[in-house]
Design a protein around this motif. Sequence first.
Motif, PDB file in Angstrom:
ATOM      1  N   HIS A   1       1.448  -0.364   6.235  1.00 21.13           N
ATOM      2  CA  HIS A   1       2.874   0.484   6.663  1.00 21.13           C
ATOM      3  C   HIS A   1       2.369   1.951   7.007  1.00 21.13           C
ATOM      4  N   PRO A   2       3.074   2.415   8.206  1.00 25.28           N
ATOM      5  CA  PRO A   2       2.549   3.653   8.766  1.00 25.28           C
ATOM      6  C   PRO A   2       2.782   4.853   7.872  1.00 25.28           C
ATOM      7  N   GLU A   3       3.453   4.831   6.802  1.00 23.68           N
ATOM      8  CA  GLU A   3       4.023   5.960   6.140  1.00 23.68           C
ATOM      9  C   GLU A   3       3.485   5.777   4.641  1.00 23.68           C
ATOM     10  N   ASN A   4       3.787   4.572   3.972  1.00 24.87           N
ATOM     11  CA  ASN A   4       3.388   4.428   2.513  1.00 24.87           C
ATOM     12  C   ASN A   4       2.182   3.549   2.589  1.00 24.87           C
ATOM     13  N   CYS A   5       1.112   4.322   1.897  1.00 23.06           N
ATOM     14  CA  CYS A   5      -0.187   3.824   1.840  1.00 23.06           C
ATOM     15  C   CYS A   5      -0.406   2.477   0.964  1.00 23.06           C
ATOM     16  N   ASN A   6       0.373   2.295   0.140  1.00 19.71           N
ATOM     17  CA  ASN A   6       0.705   1.346  -0.681  1.00 19.71           C
ATOM     18  C   ASN A   6       1.085  -0.260  -0.083  1.00 19.71           C
ATOM     19  N   LEU A   7       1.945   0.088   0.965  1.00 17.58           N
ATOM     20  CA  LEU A   7       2.311  -1.168   1.492  1.00 17.58           C
ATOM     21  C   LEU A   7       1.418  -1.744   2.549  1.00 17.58           C
ATOM     22  N   PHE A   8       1.437  -3.179   2.841  1.00 17.04           N
ATOM     23  CA  PHE A   8       1.052  -3.617   3.775  1.00 17.04           C
ATOM     24  C   PHE A   8       1.794  -4.935   4.184  1.00 17.04           C
ATOM     25  N   MET A   9       1.761  -5.640   5.464  1.00 14.77           N
ATOM     26  CA  MET A   9       2.168  -6.988   5.663  1.00 14.77           C
ATOM     27  C   MET A   9       1.185  -7.843   6.432  1.00 14.77           C
ATOM     28  N   TYR A  10       1.655  -9.149   6.270  1.00 11.48           N
ATOM     29  CA  TYR A  10       0.596 -10.071   6.973  1.00 11.48           C
ATOM     30  C   TYR A  10       1.450 -11.072   7.380  1.00 11.48           C
ATOM     31  N   SER A  11       0.924 -11.851   8.343  1.00 12.89           N
ATOM     32  CA  SER A  11       1.999 -13.150   9.144  1.00 12.89           C
ATOM     33  C   SER A  11       0.984 -14.105   9.111  1.00 12.89           C
ATOM     34  N   SER A  12       1.729 -15.332   9.123  1.00  9.01           N
ATOM     35  CA  SER A  12       1.021 -16.313   9.189  1.00  9.01           C
ATOM     36  C   SER A  12       1.209 -17.402  10.065  1.00  9.01           C
ATOM     37  N   SER A  13       0.746 -18.768  10.249  1.00 16.21           N
ATOM     38  CA  SER A  13       0.938 -19.459  11.105  1.00 16.21           C
ATOM     39  C   SER A  13       2.226 -20.400  10.865  1.00 16.21           C
ATOM     40  N   LYS A  14       2.880 -20.189   9.748  1.00 14.52           N
ATOM     41  CA  LYS A  14       3.942 -20.970   9.345  1.00 14.52           C
ATOM     42  C   LYS A  14       5.040 -20.075   9.954  1.00 14.52           C
ATOM     43  N   GLY A  15       4.846 -18.930  10.493  1.00 16.46           N
ATOM     44  CA  GLY A  15       6.049 -18.228  10.946  1.00 16.46           C
ATOM     45  C   GLY A  15       6.447 -17.261   9.922  1.00 16.46           C
ATOM     46  N   THR A  16       6.227 -17.086   8.870  1.00 14.18           N
ATOM     47  CA  THR A  16       6.284 -16.129   7.867  1.00 14.18           C
ATOM     48  C   THR A  16       5.718 -14.698   8.028  1.00 14.18           C
ATOM     49  N   ILE A  17       6.384 -13.324   7.591  1.00 18.42           N
ATOM     50  CA  ILE A  17       5.796 -12.395   7.378  1.00 18.42           C
ATOM     51  C   ILE A  17       5.817 -12.033   5.800  1.00 18.42           C
ATOM     52  N   LYS A  18       5.096 -11.588   5.127  1.00 12.97           N
ATOM     53  CA  LYS A  18       4.803 -11.145   3.820  1.00 12.97           C
ATOM     54  C   LYS A  18       4.623  -9.621   3.732  1.00 12.97           C
ATOM     55  N   LEU A  19       5.399  -9.037   3.146  1.00 12.60           N
ATOM     56  CA  LEU A  19       5.132  -7.626   2.680  1.00 12.60           C
ATOM     57  C   LEU A  19       4.423  -7.541   1.163  1.00 12.60           C
ATOM     58  N   ALA A  20       3.730  -6.827   1.018  1.00 13.10           N
ATOM     59  CA  ALA A  20       3.096  -6.805  -0.164  1.00 13.10           C
ATOM     60  C   ALA A  20       2.792  -5.247  -0.716  1.00 13.10           C
ATOM     61  N   ASP A  21       2.752  -5.117  -1.896  1.00 16.91           N
ATOM     62  CA  ASP A  21       2.601  -3.692  -2.545  1.00 16.91           C
ATOM     63  C   ASP A  21       1.447  -3.746  -3.472  1.00 16.91           C
ATOM     64  N   MET A  22       0.538  -2.774  -3.144  1.00 20.66           N
ATOM     65  CA  MET A  22      -1.013  -2.707  -3.949  1.00 20.66           C
ATOM     66  C   MET A  22      -0.707  -2.189  -5.263  1.00 20.66           C
ATOM     67  N   ARG A  23       0.658  -1.569  -5.651  1.00 18.13           N
ATOM     68  CA  ARG A  23       0.513  -1.046  -6.831  1.00 18.13           C
ATOM     69  C   ARG A  23       1.250  -2.118  -7.930  1.00 18.13           C
ATOM     70  N   VAL A  24       1.652  -3.322  -7.404  1.00 18.11           N
ATOM     71  CA  VAL A  24       1.921  -4.155  -8.476  1.00 18.11           C
ATOM     72  C   VAL A  24       0.781  -5.112  -8.920  1.00 18.11           C
ATOM     73  N   SER A  25      -0.196  -5.363  -8.101  1.00 16.89           N
ATOM     74  CA  SER A  25      -1.150  -6.033  -8.388  1.00 16.89           C
ATOM     75  C   SER A  25      -2.518  -5.984  -7.769  1.00 16.89           C
ATOM     76  N   SER A  26      -3.619  -6.086  -8.361  1.00 20.74           N
ATOM     77  CA  SER A  26      -4.841  -5.910  -7.309  1.00 20.74           C
ATOM     78  C   SER A  26      -5.148  -6.966  -6.497  1.00 20.74           C
ATOM     79  N   LEU A  27      -4.501  -7.943  -6.896  1.00 25.23           N
ATOM     80  CA  LEU A  27      -4.529  -9.315  -5.965  1.00 25.23           C
ATOM     81  C   LEU A  27      -3.163  -9.640  -5.539  1.00 25.23           C
ATOM     82  N   CYS A  28      -2.929  -9.339  -4.360  1.00 28.22           N
ATOM     83  CA  CYS A  28      -1.454  -9.326  -3.798  1.00 28.22           C
ATOM     84  C   CYS A  28      -0.847 -10.695  -3.228  1.00 28.22           C
ATOM     85  N   ASP A  29      -1.347 -11.764  -3.943  1.00 24.25           N
ATOM     86  CA  ASP A  29      -1.028 -12.993  -3.414  1.00 24.25           C
ATOM     87  C   ASP A  29       0.564 -13.237  -3.747  1.00 24.25           C
ATOM     88  N   ASN A  30       1.169 -12.703  -4.715  1.00 19.76           N
ATOM     89  CA  ASN A  30       2.406 -12.588  -5.009  1.00 19.76           C
ATOM     90  C   ASN A  30       3.230 -11.358  -4.109  1.00 19.76           C
TER      91      ASN A  30
END
Length: 459
Positions: free
Chosen positions: A240-269
């Motif tokens: 994320h350009p402003e919030n250093c704890n947020l990032f997103m990743y896209s997949s080959s299934k056409g989904t975009i997942k937004l994850a928060d590093m403050r919630v868990s060290s492994l951001c699978d959820n």
Amino acid sequence: MEEHNWKFSQCFGDKGDVETITEADIISTVEFDHTGDFLATGDRGGRIVLFERNESKNNCEYRFYTEFQSHDAEFDYLKSLEIEEKINKIKWLKRSNTSNMLLSTNDKTIKLWKIFEKQIKMVSENNLSENSNLMNTGNETLSAANISSKLLSINNLKLPRLTLHDTITSAQPKKIYANAHAYHINSISVNSDGETFISADDLRINLWNLGIADQSFNIVDIKPVNMEELTEVITSAEFHPENCNLFMYSSSKGTIKLADMRVSSLCDNYSKVFEECIDPTNHNFFTEITSSISDVKFSPNGKYIVSRDYMTVKIWDVAMESEPLKTINIHEQLRDRLCDTYENDAIFDKFEVQFSGDNDSIMTGSYNNNFMIYPNAVSSSNKTVSENEIVLQADKSAFKAKKLNSRRKEPSNGLSMMRKEMQFDDIDFKKSILNLSWHPRENSVAIAATNNLYIFSTL
């Protein structure tokens, strides 16, 4: 942003025929820095070429700055696999001094480069240069008085003095981040905190500290225990350009997942998932391929997301994951010929997408060296977005038209348009605009067309 305002500005690179292009010279990534004063390109030969803004010109004009070899071809002896030198991504770091810093990556190794201007100084004067032949008189029986008279007095002694001989631009690798990815790296993204960055491959995303090259933290891992159960891969990731704890990743299934590093060290959820449901009646053999997201970007203010798959561009509001705000059809004219694009492998082309600096306009590429700009795509209605579409061509015709117009002294953009109803046989799939970048502060864009870099601008 009117259509006639966009005009060809510059072209760098050999302007020969496509058939004579060397594979190593094909540009694989292009990126403006945060100021827009510098522009970087990486190619399949592992080279990075930097351009700097020509401040003496009022329009958008760049000049060559420096070139260096970033990556070389390697061989993984354990896996019997050749690692090609092709530069997959370049990301600039924000400047903190007079030096420029950037990250570059090939399939396996990320490097941090420092680019700076180095002054070469030389000794301009000393005592030896003037008096080196004092003792070499040919007479070996000189008296002490003669010698002392020929030597300089202490008052005449000169201290050696350094003067500026030349200034060169130097590139030094400051860190090498290696051995952390088992699969091919597809994206890197620098955090807004200026201290960390992420790198993503097909199945994992790693978090790095810029100052620590031998350690990274795995924050996303979608690798199944049994690889036969693998159903999707990661295609792109961005902070994320402003919030250093947020990032997103896209997949080959056409989904975009937004994850928060403050919630868990492994951001699978993930915190949010942006996904558009496909009508089962429209599902066919090619749907799985065409729905795979090739690129995903945040708007500069972080409020919107734009994604690109083979057929469409989708604009999402970060606050609303149920459906996209806009869906722009890019390759609708190919829908009935997907079998042909599958046979010539064009269906697997990975097109990038870009936001403008004002968070409102969108740009992406297509075939025949065409790229599309959608002015005010976020704020306009769906119908208006399609009507306002600007199709430009990064081809030899662009600078031929510029020369022609300068002779005629007539205002004309002279740019070829790609018709949506174009016949399939008229499309040149070898001429694809995959990589492009939008200037962060103005309406100027950099387009990679095979081995040429084109600059278009409204200035």
